[in-house]
Design a protein around this motif. Structure first.
Motif, PDB file in Angstrom:
ATOM      1  N   GLN A 251      47.309 -28.271  15.276  1.00 61.33           N
ATOM      2  CA  GLN A 251      46.661 -27.323  14.371  1.00 61.33           C
ATOM      3  C   GLN A 251      47.686 -26.444  13.648  1.00 61.33           C
ATOM      4  O   GLN A 251      47.580 -26.198  12.449  1.00 61.33           O
ATOM      5  CB  GLN A 251      45.680 -26.454  15.155  1.00 61.33           C
ATOM      6  N   THR A 252      48.694 -25.982  14.388  1.00 60.91           N
ATOM      7  CA  THR A 252      49.691 -25.095  13.766  1.00 60.91           C
ATOM      8  C   THR A 252      50.465 -25.819  12.672  1.00 60.91           C
ATOM      9  O   THR A 252      50.830 -25.217  11.647  1.00 60.91           O
ATOM     10  CB  THR A 252      50.668 -24.572  14.827  1.00 60.91           C
ATOM     11  N   VAL A 253      50.723 -27.105  12.865  1.00 58.36           N
ATOM     12  CA  VAL A 253      51.442 -27.870  11.856  1.00 58.36           C
ATOM     13  C   VAL A 253      50.577 -28.038  10.607  1.00 58.36           C
ATOM     14  O   VAL A 253      51.065 -27.925   9.481  1.00 58.36           O
ATOM     15  CB  VAL A 253      51.872 -29.236  12.414  1.00 58.36           C
ATOM     16  N   ALA A 254      49.289 -28.277  10.797  1.00 61.56           N
ATOM     17  CA  ALA A 254      48.386 -28.387   9.649  1.00 61.56           C
ATOM     18  C   ALA A 254      48.404 -27.109   8.825  1.00 61.56           C
ATOM     19  O   ALA A 254      48.432 -27.139   7.582  1.00 61.56           O
ATOM     20  CB  ALA A 254      46.971 -28.700  10.131  1.00 61.56           C
ATOM     21  N   GLU A 255      48.400 -25.983   9.501  1.00 64.73           N
ATOM     22  CA  GLU A 255      48.429 -24.699   8.786  1.00 64.73           C
ATOM     23  C   GLU A 255      49.732 -24.532   8.019  1.00 64.73           C
ATOM     24  O   GLU A 255      49.742 -24.074   6.869  1.00 64.73           O
ATOM     25  CB  GLU A 255      48.234 -23.560   9.783  1.00 64.73           C
ATOM     26  N   ARG A 256      50.854 -24.922   8.622  1.00 65.84           N
ATOM     27  CA  ARG A 256      52.144 -24.803   7.947  1.00 65.84           C
ATOM     28  C   ARG A 256      52.197 -25.670   6.691  1.00 65.84           C
ATOM     29  O   ARG A 256      52.727 -25.255   5.665  1.00 65.84           O
ATOM     30  CB  ARG A 256      53.272 -25.207   8.904  1.00 65.84           C
ATOM     31  N   VAL A 257      51.647 -26.881   6.782  1.00 67.13           N
ATOM     32  CA  VAL A 257      51.671 -27.784   5.632  1.00 67.13           C
ATOM     33  C   VAL A 257      50.897 -27.192   4.463  1.00 67.13           C
ATOM     34  O   VAL A 257      51.364 -27.190   3.315  1.00 67.13           O
ATOM     35  CB  VAL A 257      51.109 -29.171   6.018  1.00 67.13           C
ATOM     36  N   LEU A 302      61.611 -33.440   1.911  1.00 70.75           N
ATOM     37  CA  LEU A 302      62.052 -33.434   3.307  1.00 70.75           C
ATOM     38  C   LEU A 302      62.678 -32.092   3.674  1.00 70.75           C
ATOM     39  O   LEU A 302      62.420 -31.553   4.761  1.00 70.75           O
ATOM     40  CB  LEU A 302      63.050 -34.571   3.536  1.00 70.75           C
ATOM     41  N   ARG A 303      63.473 -31.541   2.768  1.00 70.35           N
ATOM     42  CA  ARG A 303      64.127 -30.265   3.050  1.00 70.35           C
ATOM     43  C   ARG A 303      63.114 -29.133   3.182  1.00 70.35           C
ATOM     44  O   ARG A 303      63.201 -28.304   4.103  1.00 70.35           O
ATOM     45  CB  ARG A 303      65.124 -29.946   1.935  1.00 70.35           C
ATOM     46  N   GLU A 304      62.127 -29.086   2.294  1.00 68.77           N
ATOM     47  CA  GLU A 304      61.120 -28.028   2.331  1.00 68.77           C
ATOM     48  C   GLU A 304      60.223 -28.147   3.563  1.00 68.77           C
ATOM     49  O   GLU A 304      59.872 -27.142   4.192  1.00 68.77           O
ATOM     50  CB  GLU A 304      60.285 -28.061   1.050  1.00 68.77           C
ATOM     51  N   PHE A 305      59.850 -29.355   3.910  1.00 70.21           N
ATOM     52  CA  PHE A 305      59.029 -29.556   5.115  1.00 70.21           C
ATOM     53  C   PHE A 305      59.803 -29.136   6.360  1.00 70.21           C
ATOM     54  O   PHE A 305      59.257 -28.495   7.259  1.00 70.21           O
ATOM     55  CB  PHE A 305      58.593 -31.021   5.231  1.00 70.21           C
ATOM     56  N   GLU A 306      61.078 -29.502   6.432  1.00 76.33           N
ATOM     57  CA  GLU A 306      61.880 -29.133   7.595  1.00 76.33           C
ATOM     58  C   GLU A 306      61.995 -27.611   7.703  1.00 76.33           C
ATOM     59  O   GLU A 306      61.883 -27.050   8.800  1.00 76.33           O
ATOM     60  CB  GLU A 306      63.262 -29.764   7.502  1.00 76.33           C
ATOM     61  N   ALA A 307      62.205 -26.946   6.570  1.00 75.82           N
ATOM     62  CA  ALA A 307      62.314 -25.486   6.584  1.00 75.82           C
ATOM     63  C   ALA A 307      61.016 -24.838   7.048  1.00 75.82           C
ATOM     64  O   ALA A 307      61.027 -23.799   7.704  1.00 75.82           O
ATOM     65  CB  ALA A 307      62.695 -24.986   5.192  1.00 75.82           C
ATOM     66  N   ALA A 308      59.889 -25.473   6.723  1.00 74.04           N
ATOM     67  CA  ALA A 308      58.579 -24.940   7.111  1.00 74.04           C
ATOM     68  C   ALA A 308      58.162 -25.375   8.509  1.00 74.04           C
ATOM     69  O   ALA A 308      57.081 -25.003   8.983  1.00 74.04           O
ATOM     70  CB  ALA A 308      57.524 -25.383   6.100  1.00 74.04           C
TER      71      ALA A 308
END
Length: 395
Positions: A251-257, A302-308
């Motif tokens: 759930q937390t990953v969904a919110e971050r995305v 990839l860079r933005e997802f990793e940062a988030a």
């Protein structure tokens, strides 16, 4: 010790993929594996890509094994095989049920020779039942298990994998079954027979589909790259025509995305708190995530997802795998020397043990490369080798 399975003797009398790959996994961790091939060779030697007439799949599947040619359909071949079984711990075969019995090599006979031997029998449909005598391959298991029925786009046909998925799963299961039988032998002093049907192991990996139908009458539909358990979960195209995979199982990953792609408003919807409910709103979520990704090149995504701290991965080809720094750091790719091909790269051993690691001792050898060496340890002298060669029992 040359690996934790050092001292375990395996006779690999199987062909093609599932049985032989199980033997490969044992060889990787030190088992002494003798590959018993028909004088014409295991068909895998000519299966798939080749370089200068040398089968590349065999180089991986035959690694760490000694190649011995022996025609088990001939009385002379059967007699030599019995000598080999007397000193073996494991026999792996995938002949049609009844074939070993017809040759006088059934499990009852092998037990008389060596009560400690473990016989792993890998067939499409198992040793019993109405389908037992049918030819069976991994493709049929991928169809019958329900895998193909749930794979593919919603408006498309059932889809088979473009590689030996069911065979690979069966190989892993067979190796586990063999180790379980050897552990039981430690307690009882006796070997046993393993009946491994390729149609079965893949069922376990399909998760709750059977119980969901049993209890609810529900059948999982084809959903393409989506999931019925969470969203967003898909493959998305980037601005430079790359592809990335996104997963939001947590759930937390969904919110971050969703915050990353500028749609925090969606996280405030009542349905967003449940993975299954998010899956029912996949169109809306895919539109938000897909639009954001489509405006950026792969490296930026990839860079933005990793940062988030959101879960993403590029869709790789084999070329990308060989160049990836994470695979390099893990040692996932082995760099070896092959006597026929020179430098060669392939998948390394499956896992890393801190105290008793495995290793690839050599790549798949030429057909019959070890026939004279191995058979000499069972009393076959040079004169008998010549006679067997002339009779077509060995090559």
């Amino acid at each position: 010790m040359d690996g934790p399975l050092s001292g375990i003797r395996v006779l690999d009398a199987a062909t093609l993929f599932a049985g032989p790959l199980a033997a490969t996994l044992l060889a990787d961790f030190g088992a002494e594996v003798v590959k018993i091939e028909h004088p014409g060779g295991d068909p895998v030697r000519s299966h798939g890509a080749q370089r200068e007439g040398v089968g590349l799949w065999w180089k991986m599947l035959g690694r760490g094994k000694k190649s011995v040619t022996l025609y088990l359909g001939a009385p002379d071949g059967q007699e030599i095989f019995r000598r080999m079984v007397a000193e073996a711990d494991v026999v792996i075969e995938n002949f049609r049920p009844g074939t070993l019995e017809r040759w006088g090599l059934g499990y009852d006979r092998l037990c008389e020779i060596n009560p400690r031997v473990v016989l792993a029998r890998v067939t499409g449909f198992g040793q019993i039942g109405p389908y037992a005598q049918r030819p069976g391959f991994g493709t049929l298991a991928e169809a019958m298990s329900g895998f193909a029925a749930v794979t593919g786009e919603p408006d498309g046909p059932p889809t088979l994998p473009p590689f030996g998925l069911a065979d690979g799963i069966t190989a892993l299961t067979t190796a586990f079954a063999i180790m379980t039988a050897l552990r039981a032998r430690d307690a009882t002093g006796r070997g046993q027979q393993i009946d491994m049907a390729i149609i079965e192991p893949i069922l376990t990996l399909l998760g709750p589909q059977l119980i969901a139908y049993d209890q609810l009458g529900e059948l999982q539909p084809r959903m393409g790259n989506r999931s019925s358990n969470n969203a967003p979960r898909n493959i998305y195209r980037t601005a430079d025509d790359g592809w990335v995979a996104v997963s939001t199982s947590a759930q937390t990953v969904a919110e971050r995305v969703l915050r990353l792609v500028g749609r925090p408003d969606l996280t405030e919807q009542p349905w967003f708190a449940s993975g299954a409910e998010r899956a029912r709103h996949a169109d809306e979520l895919d539109a938000a995530v897909g639009a954001w990704i489509a405006q950026r090149d792969t490296e930026t995504v990839l860079r933005e997802f990793e940062a988030a701290e959101a879960a993403v991965a590029p869709v790789y080809t084999a070329a990308d795998v060989l160049a990836d720094p994470q695979f390099r750091a893990l040692g996932t790719i082995a760099e070896l020397h092959d006597d026929e091909l020179g430098p060669i790269r392939m998948q390394n051993i499956l896992f890393r043990l801190s105290e008793t690691p495995g290793r690839i001792r050599w790549t798949g050898p030429p057909l019959g490369a070890h026939t004279a060496e191995v058979l000499s340890t069972y009393g076959v002298d040079a004169a008998e080798l010549d006679r067997l060669r002339t009779a077509g029992v060995i090559r």
